[in-house]
Write a protein that holds these residues in place. Structure first.
Motif, PDB file in Angstrom:
ATOM      1  N   ALA A 162       0.969  -1.148  -0.014  1.00  0.00           N
ATOM      2  CA  ALA A 162      -0.037   0.096   0.030  1.00  0.00           C
ATOM      3  C   ALA A 162       0.969   1.149   0.065  1.00  0.00           C
ATOM      4  O   ALA A 162       1.041   1.929  -0.985  1.00  0.00           O
ATOM      5  CB  ALA A 162      -1.584   0.022   0.973  1.00  0.00           C
ATOM      6  N   GLU A 203     -13.070   1.487   5.192  1.00  0.00           N
ATOM      7  CA  GLU A 203     -11.418   0.702   5.372  1.00  0.00           C
ATOM      8  C   GLU A 203     -10.862   0.820   4.283  1.00  0.00           C
ATOM      9  O   GLU A 203      -9.854   1.292   3.163  1.00  0.00           O
ATOM     10  CB  GLU A 203     -11.603  -0.339   5.611  1.00  0.00           C
ATOM     11  N   HIS A 204     -11.372  -0.032   2.684  1.00  0.00           N
ATOM     12  CA  HIS A 204     -10.977   0.213   1.517  1.00  0.00           C
ATOM     13  C   HIS A 204     -10.330   2.005   0.898  1.00  0.00           C
ATOM     14  O   HIS A 204      -9.502   2.538   0.314  1.00  0.00           O
ATOM     15  CB  HIS A 204     -11.743  -0.878   0.398  1.00  0.00           C
ATOM     16  N   ILE A 234      -8.110   3.118   2.341  1.00  0.00           N
ATOM     17  CA  ILE A 234      -6.501   3.085   1.744  1.00  0.00           C
ATOM     18  C   ILE A 234      -6.691   4.351   0.848  1.00  0.00           C
ATOM     19  O   ILE A 234      -5.636   4.248   0.285  1.00  0.00           O
ATOM     20  CB  ILE A 234      -6.147   1.282   1.701  1.00  0.00           C
ATOM     21  N   ALA A 259      -0.965   5.057   4.091  1.00  0.00           N
ATOM     22  CA  ALA A 259      -1.307   4.370   3.762  1.00  0.00           C
ATOM     23  C   ALA A 259      -1.056   3.282   4.066  1.00  0.00           C
ATOM     24  O   ALA A 259      -2.259   2.002   3.827  1.00  0.00           O
ATOM     25  CB  ALA A 259      -1.048   4.171   1.797  1.00  0.00           C
ATOM     26  N   ALA A 293      -3.065   2.624   6.789  1.00  0.00           N
ATOM     27  CA  ALA A 293      -4.636   2.454   6.201  1.00  0.00           C
ATOM     28  C   ALA A 293      -4.713   0.983   6.593  1.00  0.00           C
ATOM     29  O   ALA A 293      -5.842  -0.038   6.797  1.00  0.00           O
ATOM     30  CB  ALA A 293      -5.428   3.316   5.891  1.00  0.00           C
ATOM     31  N   MET A 294      -4.021   0.275   5.826  1.00  0.00           N
ATOM     32  CA  MET A 294      -3.421  -1.220   5.464  1.00  0.00           C
ATOM     33  C   MET A 294      -3.989  -1.325   6.508  1.00  0.00           C
ATOM     34  O   MET A 294      -4.395  -2.231   6.411  1.00  0.00           O
ATOM     35  CB  MET A 294      -3.004  -1.336   4.188  1.00  0.00           C
ATOM     36  N   HIS A 304      -6.995  -1.776   8.798  1.00  0.00           N
ATOM     37  CA  HIS A 304      -7.934  -2.701   7.648  1.00  0.00           C
ATOM     38  C   HIS A 304      -7.808  -3.332   8.443  1.00  0.00           C
ATOM     39  O   HIS A 304      -8.627  -5.343   8.942  1.00  0.00           O
ATOM     40  CB  HIS A 304      -7.687  -2.787   6.340  1.00  0.00           C
TER      41      HIS A 304
END
Length: 240
Positions: free
Chosen positions: A111, A196-197, A200, A212, A215-216, A219
């Motif tokens: 990511a 959540e996607h 990202i 990024a 966030a990944m 998730h």
């Protein structure tokens, strides 16, 4: 699929199509039917597999059913207990934890790299995936959403030309498919995954590698936490 016959009391969905005449083709068809039922959760972990019922409902002899069950045992989707029968394998909680750990480490860096390197065309592909995911959420179509979820994670690696990383993730996905589908079943979860996607993609879109990555990892951390909750609530589906 098998001659338009569902395995009543075993596979709670309608099958369709035809069965080829050859014994190997029949075994392949039974294998595909049972594997799909196991991976989608139609056949839950720990559930017995009654070969006689399958033979009767699908109109096949015992040989293709036994061959299919043997293949599923090799895939570690079925446990064969001599003198006791065959059962859908329980999900190994430790195995899932290990694989999620690897996913988090690898996909977090993918990511971040996506934020550094993705082109406008790559980002447009991610946006299209999010649009398809929104449709699935609005329809409450978990099968459709699962497909878009898999595609989302594949896009990140393949669009960067990271073929080896994509291969590793595909290998992990095969072993995590049952639990990933299971973890999408709680009410509201697929909408949460979509959010959540989106987080990202937003970080990737502005080129913020740290955001990024975070966030990944967030998730996948949420997925890991949900795994522990489900394992606590449904212990009969898991093994140590």
């Amino acid at each position: 699929m098998l001659a338009g016959k569902a395995v009543v009391g075993l596979l709670p969905y309608q099958a369709g199509g035809t069965v080829a005449k050859g014994a190997h083709s029949k075994a392949d068809a039974v294998y595909g039917e049972l594997k799909q039922a196991i991976l989608t959760g139609a056949l839950e972990p720990g559930r017995p597999i009654d070969k006689a019922v399958i033979c009767q409902r699908l109109g096949v002899s015992r040989f293709p059913v036994s061959a299919a069950v043997s293949r599923l045992a090799y895939d570690r989707l079925v446990d064969v207990a001599p003198q006791h029968g065959s059962f859908v394998s329980r999900i190994s909680i430790n195995d899932v934890r290990d694989r999620l750990f690897v996913r988090s480490a690898l996909e977090g860096e993918i990511a971040a790299e996506a934020a550094r390197r993705m082109t406008r065309s790559d980002k447009d592909a991610l946006d299209e995936n999010l649009r398809n995911s929104r449709v699935a959420v609005e329809l409450d179509d978990r099968a459709m959403f699962y497909a878009t979820d898999v595609a989302f994670h594949q896009l990140l690696a393949t669009r960067l030309g990271m073929a080896r990383a994509a291969e590793v993730l595909d290998g992990l996905r095969v072993h995590l498919e049952r639990v990933r589908r299971l973890l999408m079943s709680p009410a509201g979860r697929i909408r949460q995954v979509l959010c959540e996607h989106q987080a990202i993609v937003s970080a990737i879109d502005v080129g913020d590698a740290d955001a990024a990555r975070a966030a990944m990892k967030g998730h996948l951390s949420t997925t890991a936490d949900l795994l522990e909750t489900v394992a606590h609530e449904r212990p009969e589906m898991f093994s140590p």
